[in-house]
Write a protein that holds these residues in place. Structure first.
Motif, PDB file in Angstrom:
ATOM      1  N   MET A   1       0.847  -1.212   0.000  1.00  0.00           N
ATOM      2  CA  MET A   1       0.000   0.000   0.000  1.00  0.00           C
ATOM      3  C   MET A   1       0.873   1.250   0.000  1.00  0.00           C
ATOM      4  SD  MET A   1      -3.160   0.619  -0.183  1.00  0.00           S
ATOM      5  CE  MET A   1      -4.742  -0.179  -0.191  1.00  0.00           C
ATOM      6  N   CYS A   2       0.388   2.246  -0.631  1.00  0.00           N
ATOM      7  CA  CYS A   2       1.169   3.444  -0.826  1.00  0.00           C
ATOM      8  C   CYS A   2       0.492   4.605  -0.118  1.00  0.00           C
ATOM      9  CB  CYS A   2       1.270   3.663  -2.309  1.00  0.00           C
ATOM     10  SG  CYS A   2      -0.317   3.313  -3.031  1.00  0.00           S
ATOM     11  N   GLY A   3       0.659   5.817  -0.612  1.00  0.00           N
ATOM     12  CA  GLY A   3       0.155   6.948   0.161  1.00  0.00           C
ATOM     13  C   GLY A   3      -0.480   8.051  -0.652  1.00  0.00           C
ATOM     14  N   THR A  73       2.183   8.391  -3.584  1.00  0.00           N
ATOM     15  CA  THR A  73       3.231   7.393  -3.800  1.00  0.00           C
ATOM     16  C   THR A  73       2.527   6.126  -4.271  1.00  0.00           C
ATOM     17  OG1 THR A  73       3.133   6.902  -1.427  1.00  0.00           O
ATOM     18  CG2 THR A  73       4.982   8.252  -2.191  1.00  0.00           C
ATOM     19  N   ARG A  74       3.020   5.554  -5.360  1.00  0.00           N
ATOM     20  CA  ARG A  74       2.323   4.419  -6.005  1.00  0.00           C
ATOM     21  C   ARG A  74       3.037   3.095  -5.771  1.00  0.00           C
ATOM     22  NH1 ARG A  74       2.331   2.347 -12.025  1.00  0.00           N
ATOM     23  NH2 ARG A  74       0.361   1.205 -12.029  1.00  0.00           N
ATOM     24  N   TRP A  75       2.271   2.095  -5.530  1.00  0.00           N
ATOM     25  CA  TRP A  75       2.769   0.713  -5.534  1.00  0.00           C
ATOM     26  C   TRP A  75       1.930   0.013  -6.596  1.00  0.00           C
ATOM     27  CZ3 TRP A  75       7.090  -0.862  -3.323  1.00  0.00           C
ATOM     28  CH2 TRP A  75       7.347  -2.220  -3.275  1.00  0.00           C
ATOM     29  N   ALA A  76       2.516  -0.180  -7.779  1.00  0.00           N
ATOM     30  CA  ALA A  76       1.746  -0.577  -8.967  1.00  0.00           C
ATOM     31  C   ALA A  76       1.014  -1.899  -8.787  1.00  0.00           C
ATOM     32  CB  ALA A  76       2.693  -0.687 -10.153  1.00  0.00           C
ATOM     33  N   THR A  77      -0.258  -1.902  -9.146  1.00  0.00           N
ATOM     34  CA  THR A  77      -1.012  -3.160  -9.251  1.00  0.00           C
ATOM     35  C   THR A  77      -1.459  -3.382 -10.695  1.00  0.00           C
ATOM     36  OG1 THR A  77      -3.159  -2.139  -8.787  1.00  0.00           O
ATOM     37  CG2 THR A  77      -1.915  -2.938  -6.891  1.00  0.00           C
ATOM     38  N   HIS A  78      -1.739  -2.310 -11.422  1.00  0.00           N
ATOM     39  CA  HIS A  78      -2.222  -2.409 -12.803  1.00  0.00           C
ATOM     40  C   HIS A  78      -1.339  -1.522 -13.684  1.00  0.00           C
ATOM     41  CE1 HIS A  78      -5.562  -3.930 -10.527  1.00  0.00           C
ATOM     42  NE2 HIS A  78      -6.198  -4.290 -11.641  1.00  0.00           N
ATOM     43  N   ALA A  86       2.282   6.486 -13.353  1.00  0.00           N
ATOM     44  CA  ALA A  86       2.333   7.122 -12.025  1.00  0.00           C
ATOM     45  C   ALA A  86       1.141   8.068 -11.889  1.00  0.00           C
ATOM     46  CB  ALA A  86       3.648   7.885 -11.862  1.00  0.00           C
ATOM     47  N   HIS A  87       0.710   8.285 -10.653  1.00  0.00           N
ATOM     48  CA  HIS A  87      -0.394   9.198 -10.371  1.00  0.00           C
ATOM     49  C   HIS A  87       0.205  10.575 -10.060  1.00  0.00           C
ATOM     50  CE1 HIS A  87      -3.054   5.641  -8.805  1.00  0.00           C
ATOM     51  NE2 HIS A  87      -2.153   5.210  -9.678  1.00  0.00           N
ATOM     52  N   PRO A  88      -0.543  11.671 -10.178  1.00  0.00           N
ATOM     53  CA  PRO A  88      -1.956  11.816 -10.499  1.00  0.00           C
ATOM     54  C   PRO A  88      -2.267  11.568 -11.981  1.00  0.00           C
ATOM     55  CG  PRO A  88      -1.153  13.719  -9.246  1.00  0.00           C
ATOM     56  CD  PRO A  88       0.036  12.938  -9.678  1.00  0.00           C
ATOM     57  N   THR A 125      -3.335   1.923 -16.083  1.00  0.00           N
ATOM     58  CA  THR A 125      -3.858   1.748 -14.720  1.00  0.00           C
ATOM     59  C   THR A 125      -5.367   1.564 -14.680  1.00  0.00           C
ATOM     60  OG1 THR A 125      -4.271   4.097 -14.387  1.00  0.00           O
ATOM     61  CG2 THR A 125      -2.072   3.307 -13.840  1.00  0.00           C
ATOM     62  N   ASP A 126      -5.816   0.985 -13.579  1.00  0.00           N
ATOM     63  CA  ASP A 126      -7.251   0.942 -13.292  1.00  0.00           C
ATOM     64  C   ASP A 126      -7.744   2.329 -12.862  1.00  0.00           C
ATOM     65  OD1 ASP A 126      -5.589   0.668 -11.073  1.00  0.00           O
ATOM     66  OD2 ASP A 126      -7.018  -0.487  -9.914  1.00  0.00           O
ATOM     67  N   THR A 127      -6.833   3.122 -12.297  1.00  0.00           N
ATOM     68  CA  THR A 127      -7.169   4.428 -11.721  1.00  0.00           C
ATOM     69  C   THR A 127      -7.770   5.404 -12.724  1.00  0.00           C
ATOM     70  OG1 THR A 127      -5.360   4.150 -10.171  1.00  0.00           O
ATOM     71  CG2 THR A 127      -6.122   6.408 -10.533  1.00  0.00           C
TER      72      THR A 127
HETATM   73  N1  GLU Z   1      -4.187   0.274  -8.729  1.00  0.00           N
HETATM   74  C1  GLU Z   1      -3.522   1.530  -8.836  1.00  0.00           C
HETATM   75  C2  GLU Z   1      -2.354   1.476  -9.788  1.00  0.00           C
HETATM   76  O1  GLU Z   1      -1.854   0.418 -10.111  1.00  0.00           O
HETATM   77  C3  GLU Z   1      -3.099   2.091  -7.481  1.00  0.00           C
HETATM   78  C4  GLU Z   1      -2.014   1.265  -6.823  1.00  0.00           C
HETATM   79  C5  GLU Z   1      -1.674   1.817  -5.428  1.00  0.00           C
HETATM   80  O2  GLU Z   1      -2.444   1.552  -4.490  1.00  0.00           O
HETATM   81  O3  GLU Z   1      -0.660   2.511  -5.340  1.00  0.00           O
HETATM   82  O4  GLU Z   1      -1.910   2.515 -10.230  1.00  0.00           O
END
Ligand code: GLU
Length: 178
Positions: A1-3, A73-78, A86-88, A125-127
């Motif tokens: 999990m990230c932040g 801060t991202r922890w990639a899942t998708h 990367a987000h945003p 990403t799913d985001t």
């Molecule tokens: N599922 C999102 C992604 O892969 C968010 C991962 C996260 O919780 O950082 O970008």
């Protein structure tokens, strides 16, 4: 999990967001980013790797104008840990930005639906479906758009969104400092 961090007030947002992200570093991450609003413009900065890279890119946040914003801060899942993923993430019209922790379980269905309405996607990403759903649900009231969009999402997630005070009157002027 990230932040996720957010700030709105009278001070320059980017240095405060960077400080907040540093406090969340212990949670682990592969990339990070900020979206800061300055009146009608949203500036997005994102990097792979350490928050130190984001600080360097933004001159400790001093190079980014605006008193309101979100950081991640991202922890990639998708999707791979790249700058694009990367987000945003921004909506297609550039008026809304989102950061997100977790997983949108029905993102494929939503992505296909949004694509059929003409939306395009810049990340894996799913985001990114969240922010385009917000765009499509926005008819003048941000709170209503957030509720409507959230009701379409399945899964376990937290997210933060950012938009100009009056998105209906704003001209999207996105400065992607990628
Ligand atoms: N599922 C999102 C992604 O892969 C968010 C991962 C996260 O919780 O950082 O970008």
């Amino acid at each position: 999990m990230c932040g996720i961090v957010g700030y709105t007030g009278n001070r320059k947002a980017a240095p405060i967001l960077l400080d907040g992200l540093k406090k969340l570093e212990y949670r682990g991450y592969d990339s990070c980013g900020l979206a800061v609003m300055d009146g009608r413009e949203i500036t997005v900065n994102k990097v792979t790797g350490r928050i130190a890279n984001l600080s360097e890119r933004t001159r400790d946040g001093e190079a980014v104008p605006g008193v309101s914003g979100i950081g991640h801060t991202r922890w990639a899942t998708h999707g791979a840990p790249t700058e694009e993923n990367a987000h945003p993430h921004l909506s297609n019209d550039g008026r809304f930005a989102v950061v997100h922790n977790g997983i949108i379980e029905n993102y494929m269905t939503l992505r296909e639906e949004l694509k059929s309405e003409g939306y395009h996607f810049e990340s894996e990403t799913d985001t990114e479906v969240i922010i385009n759903l917000i765009q499509t649900c926005f008819t003048g009231n941000m709170r209503e758009a957030l509720i409507k969009a959230s009701n379409r999402l399945r899964g376990s997630s937290r997210s933060g969104s950012s938009a100009p005070r009056s998105p209906e009157r704003s001209t999207p002027r996105v400065n992607r400092a990628l």
